[in-house]
Design a protein around this motif. Structure first.
Motif, short mmCIF file in Angstrom:
data_model
loop_
_atom_site.label_atom_id
_atom_site.label_comp_id
_atom_site.label_asym_id
_atom_site.label_seq_id
_atom_site.Cartn_x
_atom_site.Cartn_y
_atom_site.Cartn_z
N TYR A 65 0.84 -1.19 0.00
CA TYR A 65 0.00 0.00 0.00
C TYR A 65 0.88 1.24 0.00
O TYR A 65 2.06 1.19 0.35
CB TYR A 65 -0.95 0.03 1.21
CG TYR A 65 -0.24 0.16 2.54
CD1 TYR A 65 0.21 1.40 3.01
CD2 TYR A 65 -0.03 -0.95 3.34
CE1 TYR A 65 0.86 1.52 4.22
CE2 TYR A 65 0.62 -0.84 4.56
CZ TYR A 65 1.06 0.40 4.99
OH TYR A 65 1.72 0.52 6.18
N LYS A 124 -7.03 0.18 -5.48
CA LYS A 124 -8.15 0.48 -4.60
C LYS A 124 -7.83 1.73 -3.78
O LYS A 124 -6.69 1.91 -3.37
CB LYS A 124 -8.44 -0.70 -3.67
CG LYS A 124 -8.92 -1.95 -4.39
CD LYS A 124 -9.28 -3.05 -3.39
CE LYS A 124 -9.86 -4.26 -4.10
NZ LYS A 124 -10.26 -5.32 -3.14
N TYR A 126 -8.88 4.22 -0.46
CA TYR A 126 -9.57 4.31 0.82
C TYR A 126 -9.30 5.69 1.44
O TYR A 126 -8.16 6.17 1.42
CB TYR A 126 -9.08 3.25 1.79
CG TYR A 126 -9.25 1.83 1.32
CD1 TYR A 126 -10.35 1.06 1.71
CD2 TYR A 126 -8.29 1.23 0.50
CE1 TYR A 126 -10.49 -0.26 1.29
CE2 TYR A 126 -8.43 -0.08 0.08
CZ TYR A 126 -9.53 -0.82 0.47
OH TYR A 126 -9.66 -2.12 0.05
N ALA A 172 -20.80 3.61 -0.79
CA ALA A 172 -19.45 3.20 -0.42
C ALA A 172 -19.49 2.29 0.81
O ALA A 172 -20.29 2.51 1.72
CB ALA A 172 -18.59 4.43 -0.12
N SER A 173 -18.65 1.29 0.82
CA SER A 173 -18.53 0.43 1.99
C SER A 173 -17.49 1.03 2.94
O SER A 173 -16.70 1.90 2.56
CB SER A 173 -18.13 -0.99 1.59
OG SER A 173 -16.89 -0.98 0.92
N ASN A 175 -15.12 0.28 6.89
CA ASN A 175 -14.73 -0.53 8.04
C ASN A 175 -14.41 0.38 9.20
O ASN A 175 -13.82 1.45 9.01
CB ASN A 175 -13.49 -1.38 7.72
CG ASN A 175 -13.79 -2.49 6.74
OD1 ASN A 175 -14.79 -3.20 6.87
ND2 ASN A 175 -12.93 -2.65 5.74
N GLU A 183 -12.45 3.60 7.78
CA GLU A 183 -11.81 3.42 6.48
C GLU A 183 -12.90 3.27 5.43
O GLU A 183 -13.59 2.26 5.38
CB GLU A 183 -10.90 2.20 6.51
CG GLU A 183 -10.13 1.95 5.23
CD GLU A 183 -9.28 0.70 5.30
OE1 GLU A 183 -8.05 0.81 5.41
OE2 GLU A 183 -9.88 -0.41 5.27
N TYR A 185 -14.08 2.77 1.70
CA TYR A 185 -13.63 2.25 0.41
C TYR A 185 -14.31 3.05 -0.70
O TYR A 185 -15.51 2.94 -0.91
CB TYR A 185 -13.96 0.77 0.30
CG TYR A 185 -13.69 0.17 -1.06
CD1 TYR A 185 -12.46 0.29 -1.67
CD2 TYR A 185 -14.69 -0.53 -1.74
CE1 TYR A 185 -12.21 -0.26 -2.91
CE2 TYR A 185 -14.45 -1.09 -2.98
CZ TYR A 185 -13.21 -0.95 -3.57
OH TYR A 185 -12.97 -1.49 -4.80
N GLN A 188 -12.25 1.39 -7.03
CA GLN A 188 -10.99 0.98 -7.63
C GLN A 188 -10.94 1.38 -9.10
O GLN A 188 -11.97 1.54 -9.76
CB GLN A 188 -10.77 -0.52 -7.49
CG GLN A 188 -11.70 -1.39 -8.32
CD GLN A 188 -11.39 -2.87 -8.18
OE1 GLN A 188 -10.78 -3.31 -7.22
NE2 GLN A 188 -11.82 -3.65 -9.16
N GLN A 226 -4.20 0.89 -2.43
CA GLN A 226 -3.79 -0.51 -2.30
C GLN A 226 -3.84 -1.18 -3.68
O GLN A 226 -4.90 -1.30 -4.28
CB GLN A 226 -4.72 -1.25 -1.34
CG GLN A 226 -4.36 -2.70 -1.12
CD GLN A 226 -5.30 -3.36 -0.12
OE1 GLN A 226 -6.25 -2.76 0.35
NE2 GLN A 226 -5.03 -4.60 0.19
#
Length: 229
Positions: A65, A124, A126, A172-173, A175, A183, A185, A188, A226
């Motif tokens: 990353y 990807k 983030y 958007a997802s 975490n 974070e 996402y 990409q 990433q």
């Protein structure tokens, strides 16, 4: 008294496409047997680009990353302490993070040449942020945009209620990380196989398309890219 062991330095091979990116005084390269290396006790390089970037190289010399600190990004109004403040936190990835006091126009931008990550097939993106005393985010979602000369990727997220519209295809997802960092996402982008910089120049944006109301209470840590090989 027990002596403290000193970590042994190792030579970490540098992927060919990263040589130009790393060829700077704060990340010296070492040449040995026709191969370029970085001397380190850890494959994570934090003192890079004046402390504004961080990257990790795994044992196969591929980049795991690259992270851009908030200082490395273009943040509208961040040069005015009435709107943004630069603060230090013990739980952040970089020495300073950007704390939003209050703005009407919210926009964060950055760019990166994905050619450095060749032969990755995708990149990807983030955004790493935190909400603390947040206000003004309930009317409209924040939009994330990733683009190159060949493609665009859009997604959105309601920061006031991140589970809102859970099944929307553009949502958007995210975490939840330790210490309540989030974070997000953003999506990409595919990397052009021709290794062409003009085709792989990636721009990424986080923006709220609402200018009439004030919003604040957001802390921006970094953007992480990433590669997917």
């Amino acid at each position: 008294m027990t002596a403290t062991a000193t970590p042994s330095l190792v030579l970490v091979p540098v992927p060919p496409n990263l040589v130009k990116l790393l060829e700077r005084p704060d990340s010296p390269l070492i040449s040995a047997n026709g191969q370029l290396y970085i001397q380190s006790d850890n494959p994570v390089f934090t003192d890079f680009n004046g402390g504004k970037m961080k990257l990790e190289i795994d044992g196969s010399t591929e980049v795991k990353y690259i992270m851009f600190s908030a200082k490395a990004l273009s943040i509208t109004g961040s040069d005015d302490s009435r709107y943004w403040q630069w603060i230090s936190r013990d739980d952040s990835n970089f020495p300073e993070v950007a704390k939003l006091t209050g703005v009407c126009l919210f926009e964060v931008k950055g760019r990166f040449d994905c050619t450095y990550l060749h032969p990755a097939r995708f990149c990807k993106v983030y955004f790493i942020l935190k909400l603390q005393g947040a206000y003004g985010w309930n009317q409209n979602p924040v939009w994330f945009k990733i683009e190159t000369a060949r493609q665009q990727e859009w997604s959105f997220l309601f920061l006031s209620d991140m589970n809102r519209l859970s099944y929307h295809p553009w949502k958007a997802s995210f975490n939840v990380l330790p210490n309540n960092w989030i974070e997000v996402y953003a999506g990409q982008i595919s990397v052009n196989e021709t290794n062409n910089s003009s085709q792989n120049d990636m721009k990424f944006t986080m923006k709220l398309y609402e200018y009439g109301s004030w919003k604040g209470g957001l802390i921006l840590d970094s953007v992480k890219i990433q590669p997917v090989y």
